[in-house]
Write a protein that holds these residues in place. Structure first.
Motif, mmCIF file in Angstrom:
data_model
loop_
_atom_site.group_PDB
_atom_site.id
_atom_site.type_symbol
_atom_site.label_atom_id
_atom_site.label_comp_id
_atom_site.label_asym_id
_atom_site.label_seq_id
_atom_site.Cartn_x
_atom_site.Cartn_y
_atom_site.Cartn_z
ATOM 1 N N ASP A 326 3.531 -18.961 -27.247
ATOM 2 C CA ASP A 326 4.480 -19.519 -28.208
ATOM 3 C C ASP A 326 3.927 -20.832 -28.755
ATOM 4 N N SER A 327 3.912 -20.970 -30.071
ATOM 5 C CA SER A 327 3.305 -22.153 -30.690
ATOM 6 C C SER A 327 4.076 -23.429 -30.382
ATOM 7 N N GLU A 328 5.361 -23.315 -30.068
ATOM 8 C CA GLU A 328 6.172 -24.499 -29.803
ATOM 9 C C GLU A 328 6.151 -24.905 -28.337
ATOM 10 N N THR A 329 6.242 -23.919 -27.441
ATOM 11 C CA THR A 329 6.370 -24.243 -26.017
ATOM 12 C C THR A 329 5.076 -24.086 -25.238
ATOM 13 N N GLY A 330 4.132 -23.317 -25.760
ATOM 14 C CA GLY A 330 2.901 -23.050 -25.035
ATOM 15 C C GLY A 330 3.048 -21.985 -23.962
ATOM 16 N N GLU A 331 4.244 -21.439 -23.827
ATOM 17 C CA GLU A 331 4.477 -20.396 -22.822
ATOM 18 C C GLU A 331 4.014 -19.046 -23.355
ATOM 19 N N LEU A 332 3.772 -18.114 -22.445
ATOM 20 C CA LEU A 332 3.398 -16.763 -22.856
ATOM 21 C C LEU A 332 4.489 -16.159 -23.731
ATOM 22 N N SER A 333 4.092 -15.511 -24.806
ATOM 23 C CA SER A 333 5.076 -14.877 -25.682
ATOM 24 C C SER A 333 5.743 -13.700 -24.977
ATOM 25 N N PHE A 334 4.925 -12.899 -24.283
ATOM 26 C CA PHE A 334 5.465 -11.794 -23.481
ATOM 27 C C PHE A 334 5.532 -12.284 -22.029
ATOM 28 N N ARG A 335 6.608 -12.972 -21.689
ATOM 29 C CA ARG A 335 6.694 -13.667 -20.406
ATOM 30 C C ARG A 335 7.810 -13.161 -19.507
ATOM 31 N N ALA A 336 8.745 -12.384 -20.061
ATOM 32 C CA ALA A 336 9.962 -12.029 -19.330
ATOM 33 C C ALA A 336 9.703 -10.890 -18.352
ATOM 34 N N GLY A 337 9.156 -11.240 -17.175
ATOM 35 C CA GLY A 337 8.795 -10.236 -16.184
ATOM 36 C C GLY A 337 10.007 -9.509 -15.620
ATOM 37 N N ASN A 338 9.969 -8.184 -15.698
ATOM 38 C CA ASN A 338 11.083 -7.361 -15.229
ATOM 39 C C ASN A 338 11.063 -7.258 -13.705
ATOM 40 N N ILE A 339 12.202 -7.523 -13.050
ATOM 41 C CA ILE A 339 12.263 -7.487 -11.583
ATOM 42 C C ILE A 339 13.313 -6.493 -11.088
ATOM 43 N N ALA A 340 13.728 -5.558 -11.935
ATOM 44 C CA ALA A 340 14.713 -4.529 -11.563
ATOM 45 C C ALA A 340 15.967 -5.161 -10.974
ATOM 46 N N ASN A 341 16.535 -6.089 -11.727
ATOM 47 C CA ASN A 341 17.724 -6.825 -11.316
ATOM 48 C C ASN A 341 18.654 -6.868 -12.522
ATOM 49 N N HIS A 342 19.748 -6.088 -12.474
ATOM 50 C CA HIS A 342 20.504 -5.827 -13.694
ATOM 51 C C HIS A 342 22.016 -5.982 -13.524
ATOM 52 N N PHE A 343 22.652 -6.255 -14.638
ATOM 53 C CA PHE A 343 24.113 -6.336 -14.734
ATOM 54 C C PHE A 343 24.602 -5.216 -15.643
ATOM 55 N N TYR A 344 25.707 -4.599 -15.268
ATOM 56 C CA TYR A 344 26.344 -3.592 -16.128
ATOM 57 C C TYR A 344 27.854 -3.809 -16.133
ATOM 58 N N THR A 345 28.478 -3.471 -17.232
ATOM 59 C CA THR A 345 29.916 -3.273 -17.171
ATOM 60 C C THR A 345 30.143 -1.852 -16.671
ATOM 61 N N THR A 346 31.242 -1.645 -15.994
ATOM 62 C CA THR A 346 31.569 -0.295 -15.538
ATOM 63 C C THR A 346 31.776 0.624 -16.737
ATOM 64 N N ALA A 347 32.302 0.061 -17.813
ATOM 65 C CA ALA A 347 32.493 0.862 -19.039
ATOM 66 C C ALA A 347 31.164 1.413 -19.536
ATOM 67 N N PHE A 348 30.107 0.593 -19.480
ATOM 68 C CA PHE A 348 28.792 1.061 -19.923
ATOM 69 C C PHE A 348 28.269 2.168 -19.008
ATOM 70 N N LEU A 349 28.427 2.000 -17.702
ATOM 71 C CA LEU A 349 27.969 3.039 -16.770
ATOM 72 C C LEU A 349 28.663 4.371 -17.052
ATOM 73 N N ASN A 350 29.914 4.300 -17.465
ATOM 74 C CA ASN A 350 30.640 5.521 -17.800
ATOM 75 C C ASN A 350 30.165 6.143 -19.108
ATOM 76 N N GLN A 351 29.514 5.338 -19.956
ATOM 77 C CA GLN A 351 29.053 5.840 -21.257
ATOM 78 C C GLN A 351 27.654 6.464 -21.204
ATOM 79 N N VAL A 352 26.906 6.209 -20.141
ATOM 80 C CA VAL A 352 25.508 6.654 -20.089
ATOM 81 C C VAL A 352 25.391 8.164 -20.287
ATOM 82 N N GLU A 353 26.319 8.921 -19.746
ATOM 83 C CA GLU A 353 26.254 10.380 -19.858
ATOM 84 C C GLU A 353 26.203 10.838 -21.312
ATOM 85 N N GLU A 354 26.811 10.048 -22.211
ATOM 86 C CA GLU A 354 26.873 10.434 -23.629
ATOM 87 C C GLU A 354 25.497 10.456 -24.285
ATOM 88 N N PHE A 355 24.578 9.602 -23.826
ATOM 89 C CA PHE A 355 23.262 9.550 -24.475
ATOM 90 C C PHE A 355 22.113 9.907 -23.539
#
Length: 493
Positions: A326-355
């Protein structure tokens, strides 16, 4: 369904070879195979295979040359570390916990094979002074958080419950259930610990034909951690077909779910800060991430793929993209390392079957033992001869309407257990080191001094994230040990 009808169904699906040894099986073996074939949705298996092959070849793949992969845009994520914000998010999260609106979903299907153990990975002891398992640490964090929420909301002791949904796999379910029972659910009420099983899919040859593991049994494998979505809709036991994780969430009026993997000793289970952040953002799904350690770290990153949130594997971005800053911060642009740690609403979990049918499974090329259909001999290949089909937990990200990303400090929240002892990276020794280093910071942040070489393990029942240690201010700790209550710290000073 009669055998003739079942056979015709498999003929139509081009999988009739599964009946090759039928006439040679005894009645018990025939019944076992028929039961397995009846339960298997072979038409769905064929659809999954066809879509996975097309996706792999690029016909449907979002990683094809036509896809545009970009870093997260400005404002798409926030970070912890600002006291006022962190406290605001924590308050929102604790209030939701106190109202009984939060559940926890643990992905714990893996065995400790790489660690030299045949037990479920959650049973593993990383060598702490207390010799507590990963399961016990996470259970005690839940217990502590329930107590903290009760105190801060001025609710009676025992009134706050965070139900724990533990997803196992076929090979680990019984051992996991026995481990929890033999340890009295680590102090939690057994009715609030719901152990269930992820699904399986047949192992396939490269042309899509299903392998037989034995003459009377289809070769199957777990369907990946993304199988949790289908698993939440499946019956928890054969006794009550209508009782599922989703139905239990509904009965308990759970609105928000925190999901994570078992192999992270630093995981903040039902983290109120992450919950509060996600609730405030009105997200239906969110990801907790850590900054990549280096451009070449082998970790997927949360990014934009064709203007949608996605996890981009390290092998999918170029060297130039990985090193871009990043030109402003000097940090890696692709920096957001995925750690399999997630939040869901229960409503969303109920919608997954649709797609869910729109999601393409990933192909893992594997060495798959199987029965030779001509000789009836068991073949144990020396190189990959087929595939297992997997869905990843993050495959739903592009389908979210409101997604949020929270960056946290790696040293406080992520120390995965992946490799054999002595490897020097992501192994039991590094997990132990990182957890004890965190406990030292807890003590020092509370105003104590820990002498060089002293190691003190603080039970999660004493402190979830460094709170509750005010009484040790000014003390100097000269002895190593583990403590189960604050008073025991006096012995080590």
């Amino acid at each position: 369904m009669t055998i003739d009808t079942l056979r015709k169904r498999y003929q139509a699906a081009r999988q009739e070879h599964l009946f090759t040894f039928w006439s040679q099986l005894d009645p018990e073996e025939q019944a076992s195979l028929a039961t397995q074939l009846n339960a298997l949705d072979i038409e769905r298996v064929n659809r999954i295979y066809d879509k996975a092959i097309r996706s792999e070849s690029g016909a449907l793949s979002p990683t094809s040359l036509a896809a545009t992969i970009e870093p997260l845009p400005k404002g798409a994520s926030e970070s912890v570390g600002t006291l006022v914000k962190d406290e605001e998010w924590r308050k929102i999260g604790l209030e939701a916990i106190a109202r009984g609106e939060v559940g926890v979903l643990l992905m714990a299907g893996g065995q400790g094979t790489r660690l030299g153990s045949t037990d479920p990975k959650g049973c593993y002891d990383i060598g702490l002074p207390s010799h507590k398992s990963l399961f016990q640490y996470q259970a005690e964090r839940i217990a502590r958080l329930q107590s903290v929420a009760e105190v801060e909301a001025r609710k009676p002791t025992g009134s706050v419950v965070i139900p724990w949904y533990v997803m196992t796999s076929g090979p680990t379910r019984e051992a996991t259930e026995n481990f929890f029972k033999s340890n009295s659910y680590f102090g939690l009420d057994s009715k609030n610990v719901i152990i269930f099983e992820q699904g399986t899919l047949p192992c396939l040859a490269d042309d899509g034909t299903v392998f037989l593991e034995t003459p009377s049994r289809v070769a199957v494998a777990p369907d990946g951690n993304g199988g949790l979505y289908a698993a939440t809709r499946s019956p928890i036991s054969a006794v009550n077909k209508s009782y599922t994780v989703l139905s239990d969430l509904g009965t308990r009026k759970i609105l928000y779910v925190h999901a994570y993997c078992v192999d992270n000793c630093l995981v903040r289970v039902a983290d109120p800060v992450f919950l509060g952040y996600s609730i405030q953002k009105q997200a239906d799904c969110a990801a907790k991430v850590v900054p990549k350690a280096s451009p070449t770290e082998s970790v997927g990153v949360v990014a934009y793929r064709d203007s949608k949130f996605s996890v981009v594997e390290y092998s999918e971005i170029t060297k130039e993209q990985a090193e871009r800053r990043d030109s402003e911060t000097g940090e890696l642009s692709f920096r957001a390392g995925n750690i399999a740690n997630h939040f869901y609403t229960t409503a969303f979990l109920n919608q997954v079957e649709e797609f869910e049918e729109q999601l393409a499974f990933h192909i893992a090329r594997k060495k798959i033992p199987h029965v030779d259909l001509k000789t009836k001999e068991v073949v144990r290949p020396s190189k990959p001869n087929g595939m297992k089909l997997e869905m990843f937990v993050f495959d739903v990200f592009p389908f979210t309407e409101s997604f949020a990303v929270l960056e946290v400090a790696r040293k406080e929240e992520f120390s995965p257990l992946k490799n054999a002892p002595g490897t020097g990276s992501d192994d039991p020794d590094t997990s132990r080191r990182d957890l004890l280093a965190q406990h030292k910071r807890f003590l020092e942040n509370a105003g104590a001094t820990v002498q060089e070489g002293v190691e003190i393990e603080i039970s999660p029942l004493v402190s979830y994230a460094g709170e509750g240690l005010e009484s040790i201010q000014g003390k100097i700790f000269t002895r190593s040990g583990s403590v189960e209550n604050v008073e025991e710290l006096d012995v080590l000073a």
